[in-house]
Enzyme design. Sequence first.
Site, PDB file in Angstrom:
ATOM      1  N   CYS A 238       0.841  -1.198   0.000  1.00 10.10           N
ATOM      2  CA  CYS A 238       0.000   0.000   0.000  1.00 10.10           C
ATOM      3  C   CYS A 238       0.880   1.254   0.000  1.00 10.10           C
ATOM      4  O   CYS A 238       0.652   2.188  -0.761  1.00 10.10           O
ATOM      5  CB  CYS A 238      -0.935  -0.035   1.203  1.00 10.10           C
ATOM      6  SG  CYS A 238      -2.181   1.273   1.156  1.00 10.10           S
ATOM      7  N   CYS A 239       1.904   1.263   0.868  1.00 15.90           N
ATOM      8  CA  CYS A 239       2.838   2.394   0.888  1.00 15.90           C
ATOM      9  C   CYS A 239       3.529   2.547  -0.460  1.00 15.90           C
ATOM     10  O   CYS A 239       3.762   3.662  -0.937  1.00 15.90           O
ATOM     11  CB  CYS A 239       3.908   2.195   1.966  1.00 15.90           C
ATOM     12  SG  CYS A 239       3.333   2.533   3.638  1.00 15.90           S
ATOM     13  N   CYS A 319      -1.101   7.767   7.437  1.00 21.03           N
ATOM     14  CA  CYS A 319      -2.444   7.482   6.955  1.00 21.03           C
ATOM     15  C   CYS A 319      -3.279   6.913   8.113  1.00 21.03           C
ATOM     16  O   CYS A 319      -2.756   6.235   8.995  1.00 21.03           O
ATOM     17  CB  CYS A 319      -2.383   6.450   5.833  1.00 21.03           C
ATOM     18  SG  CYS A 319      -1.415   7.029   4.423  1.00 21.03           S
ATOM     19  N   CYS A 322      -3.047   3.145   9.408  1.00 24.29           N
ATOM     20  CA  CYS A 322      -1.790   2.658   9.967  1.00 24.29           C
ATOM     21  C   CYS A 322      -1.210   3.617  11.005  1.00 24.29           C
ATOM     22  O   CYS A 322       0.000   3.628  11.232  1.00 24.29           O
ATOM     23  CB  CYS A 322      -0.777   2.406   8.853  1.00 24.29           C
ATOM     24  SG  CYS A 322      -1.302   1.153   7.679  1.00 24.29           S
ATOM     25  N   CYS A 344       8.000   4.161   5.749  1.00 22.93           N
ATOM     26  CA  CYS A 344       7.088   3.808   4.660  1.00 22.93           C
ATOM     27  C   CYS A 344       7.841   3.368   3.410  1.00 22.93           C
ATOM     28  O   CYS A 344       7.283   2.745   2.527  1.00 22.93           O
ATOM     29  CB  CYS A 344       6.198   4.996   4.310  1.00 22.93           C
ATOM     30  SG  CYS A 344       7.123   6.427   3.732  1.00 22.93           S
TER      31      CYS A 344
END
EC number: 1.8.4.10
Lengths: 367, 93, 543
Positions: A238-239, A319, A322, A344
């Site tokens: 996702c990062c 975010c 997280c 990240c």
Amino acid sequence: MGSEASVKHAHSRVEIDTATAPQAALDAARRAAAIDIRFPAFKDGRGYSLAALIRESGFAGELRATGDILPDQKDYLTRSGFDVIAPDEGSPRWARASFTHAYQPGLAKGANDRLPAYRARALAARKAQVQALNQQYGDAPPETIIAVALEVFAGRIAMLSSFGIEAALGLALLAQVDRAVPVLFLDTQRHFPQTLSYRDQLVAHLRLEDVRPLTPDPAEARAQDHDGRLYERDSEACCDLRKVRPLNAALDGFDAVITGRKRAHGSGREALRPFEFDGERVKINPVAGLDPARIASLYRDMKLPAHPLGAQGYTSVGCWPCTAPSAGTHPRDGRWPGSDRSECGIFDPVRTARAEAASRRTVRLIG
Amino acid sequence: MRAITANRLTDGHVVYRRADGIWKPSLIEAERFADDRAAEPALDAALRDILTVVGPYLIELDGERPGGRKHVREAIRLKGPTTGTSLLYAQER
Amino acid sequence: MYRYDEIDRSIVSERVEEFREQVSARLSGALTEDQFKPLRLMNGVYLQLHAYMLRVAIPYGTLDARQMRVLAHIARHYDKDYGHFTTRQNIQYNWPALVDIPEILEQLADVEMHAIQTSGNCIRNTTTDPFAGAALDEVEDPRPWCELIRQWSTFHPEFTFLPRKFKIAVTGSDADRAAIGVHDIGLKLVRNDAGETGFEVHAGGGQGRTPRVAVKLRDFLPKGELLAYLTAIMRVYNLAGQRDNIYKARIKILVETMGAEAFTQDVEAMYRQIRGRDLAVPAEEAARLAAFFPEPSPSTLPEGVSDAPGYARWRAINVKPHKVPGRAIVVISLKPRAGAPGDATADQMDAVASLAERYGDGEIRVTKEQNLVIPHAIAAHLPAIHEGLREAGLATANAGLASDIVTCPGLDYCNLANARSIPVAQALSAALFDRGLDEDTQDLTIKISGCINACGHHHIANIGLLGVDKKGEEVYQLTLGGVADNGAAIGKILGPGLTPDEAVEAVAACVGVFRRKRKDGETFTHTLARIGFEPFKEAVYGQ
């Protein structure tokens, strides 16, 4: 010119010749695992450009040159992207294998790739400049570091800001010197609404003129995060999708980037210097040496608005999926809670080491 | 008449082929052939002589001098550049 | 002057070693001539009429005294004591032995020179304004960019086997002394409205069999984008240029066949696709290159005066104004009466090296008009420079006059030529000198080519001669109205072919017409436009 007819399929290996139209060659590259480009005559240099086009399109399979090839063309072929050279007649022993340096970008796979001379030199110069800047300004106050950075890297510098808990300080110092410097904001589409409103508040308050939100590529986001819950399955992916790749794309064109990283944040940041060379770009960390108390006093002195989540116990904001309020003593404890992650990936030490290795092949400068 | 000429591999100098296969700078010593056909076997041998000469070919002769369509070129090859000499070089032959 | 670093040094010296291996492979028979030929051509080695010819690159026509001395040394020890400066700002040796060439290349490499890509279907030596960095009218010094192009184009893996040879010229001023309009790519440094400098990009020009003036692809290219844009042009040409017909293989034919608009679109599309990190010119490298070409320091000494014979005339004709106070541009004519244009002896090269060193920061240029230049001469020392040139037989005061004739080597040396050009130039030079026809001919250009490949630039001469072979005899076509600099134009044929003698008389007659009809110092182009071809025709073919 060539046509579809000149594209022959044989299992997953495809043979084309130098007369193949560029588009047909790219189509072939999409379908095949390996490609032969046949040279009807050694002078027919179209094969070099076809190989370059195919490699640049992301083709990672085997690219083989066949046909009428002079042994001494090997270096040119390899650097244009071929990884196997198979002339119709065997190579005489006098063919020279390769050369130490090259003036141009090469497309060879793996270790044989050489940085083009102009980049190798520029990176060496950049590295030397970082050393000199640290020597001169290593202990300078943040406003001096920002002013020096903006002067040295004028026109090719940006600030990276999360618009997080401590972001206002760096932005305010930047705005004091030049409000037109681009500010890159990773709009992951997973931010707390408080972060977005804080961003708008700061932009207005500091009158920042060029804040650029960086969003993930929509097609990639659809493909990899179709349900919007990639963070649950694989937070690193996702990062990568929402931070690393958009930032890499946006950094093209900038040689220097100002960050808000601090030694007090730990996670390998304990030795952070104000100027840092990552093998490719210069990272400038003007607030690296400030401790939380000093930051708090500067916020007060400069009358900077605070991030709304600060009052709720957050010491570092990323975010929403997280990030949690800090549970322990460490400012970044609330990031990726319950996992061993602390970064990240945009400041990835692996990537940095790789780039550093590439720059080691640079040389002493003359003049 | 015809003769066989070439450039010497090591230094590029103009040479002509003798009947014994030896290459010499002098046209006088060159083997003469009545026509292209008569020269064929010798030219074949010359073309195989790749360690001695580059690019052997037949020239036309007009008596002792280069003749035919390429007479100016061949005269210059034989005698050297005409720079500094009369423009009437070609006609003087 | 640019100085090599370890990268440059290793690139050049490794290639010298490679060529040494290739030569011994040829001598031992491991390589046939067919295999060896493309390899030697990549190193500037031709086989001409009488011997091998070695063409040494003089990058963008700039060299220093130390390099000039090595050129002299090579002429003395490996050749017949002279060299020939060419219309592409290079030097050619007419008599080196193949077995000596690796050693010659090694000596060149020692002074940061090479013969790489002076032949073959690759990107040739970039040319530029011989007054670069000195000219009054310059937007910016083009030489750092020429050096960047030299490096980028040297052994470019993708562009070493192009459809045909490829020539790039760069100018830094409007007066375009680099003839960018007749190059495969022509670049002009310009300033935009924001005050930034960048490149106006032209492509598709050329001389040869089908002379064409280049079309403009772009009004303004940011300088940092230069390599990406050049790569885009080269790739479009490399993929689409004709390869089955040598006469249609140059980029000018591709541009013409596709149309300027479609060609530009393809280039722009390719540029958008490839631009970015690896092709962006790093700011550090641009700054590093620029630092090699500093502006010379001003001199506070007053200009020297001299009443030596011929000084006043030489000062008026061969010395040009410099942008830095106290400096002057000195043009050294290699066109003495009845001389072979562009030839210089080893002693003359040494003399120029010494004068440049003593009185001009050691820098020398080669011009496409086959002359030499001391670009940064200290004006106080002009009399001493003149004296030194006179002793060396180099003080001919005819730079830019009719007798400053340009020629290719022609049939006296060249394997491609159909007719001689040097002897025609020599006879013409003698006629112009002896009949006083040289006076008042400033900027009149006369150029002679010995074949349609047009190395003598006859297409872009005010008065051009093209030698052809007509049934075994040398015949010359006379053209009028060509222009090289500041807006290129191609000359038109005046009338039927001429014998060598007639050609000399015809050109002399045209010079005479121009001198009689010229008004108020107008250029030949203006006079021709005003009076038309008729008076010239009558003078040449009349009676």
